[in-house]
Scaffold this motif. Structure first.
Motif, mmCIF file in Angstrom:
data_model
loop_
_atom_site.group_PDB
_atom_site.id
_atom_site.type_symbol
_atom_site.label_atom_id
_atom_site.label_comp_id
_atom_site.label_asym_id
_atom_site.label_seq_id
_atom_site.Cartn_x
_atom_site.Cartn_y
_atom_site.Cartn_z
ATOM 1 N N TYR A 106 0.847 -1.189 0.000
ATOM 2 C CA TYR A 106 0.000 0.000 0.000
ATOM 3 C C TYR A 106 0.883 1.240 0.000
ATOM 4 C CZ TYR A 106 -4.467 -2.223 0.956
ATOM 5 O OH TYR A 106 -5.609 -2.942 0.858
ATOM 6 N N ALA A 109 -4.926 -7.405 4.146
ATOM 7 C CA ALA A 109 -3.869 -6.535 4.656
ATOM 8 C C ALA A 109 -4.164 -6.167 6.103
ATOM 9 C CB ALA A 109 -3.769 -5.269 3.825
ATOM 10 N N TYR A 162 -9.947 -7.135 3.899
ATOM 11 C CA TYR A 162 -9.950 -8.373 3.135
ATOM 12 C C TYR A 162 -10.937 -8.191 2.001
ATOM 13 C CZ TYR A 162 -7.914 -10.092 7.439
ATOM 14 O OH TYR A 162 -7.120 -10.245 8.538
ATOM 15 N N GLU A 198 -7.415 -10.953 -1.435
ATOM 16 C CA GLU A 198 -6.299 -10.242 -0.817
ATOM 17 C C GLU A 198 -6.664 -9.806 0.591
ATOM 18 O OE1 GLU A 198 -5.723 -7.054 -3.582
ATOM 19 O OE2 GLU A 198 -4.456 -8.279 -4.867
ATOM 20 N N LEU A 222 0.397 -6.004 1.533
ATOM 21 C CA LEU A 222 -0.818 -6.638 1.062
ATOM 22 C C LEU A 222 -0.459 -8.036 0.578
ATOM 23 C CD1 LEU A 222 -3.787 -6.337 -0.148
ATOM 24 C CD2 LEU A 222 -2.636 -5.599 -2.215
#
Length: 82
Positions: free
Chosen positions: A4, A40, A54, A38, A18
């Motif tokens: 990010y 984070a 998510y 994905e 991520l």
């Protein structure tokens, strides 16, 4: 794996990562279909705790010049963010 890059105005730490998995299939010469997931964990500099994100998306890609050196594409997706 990605990273990010947040605005300097946000109170998030500089290094937030991520992680994810993407599976795709070439449907024909012009279209691909992809399933992406994905997640984070973002660290806040000024407050205790973390922000967890998510998401999962199903994406259709229209490949405009698949055999060329540059292959631009259009992407249409449907997803959910938690």
């Amino acid at each position: 794996m990605g990273r990010y890059a947040q605005s300097h105005r946000r109170s998030l730490e500089d290094q937030n990562w991520l992680f994810g998995l993407a599976l795709g299939r070439e449907m024909n010469r012009y279209f691909n279909l992809e399933l992406n997931t994905e997640g984070a964990r973002l660290h806040d500099r000024n407050a205790p705790g973390h922000l967890y994100t998510y998401h999962t998306t199903l994406d259709a890609l229209a490949i405009l010049n698949r055999d060329g050196v540059v292959a631009p594409y259009l992407r249409l997706g449907l997803g959910v963010l938690r």
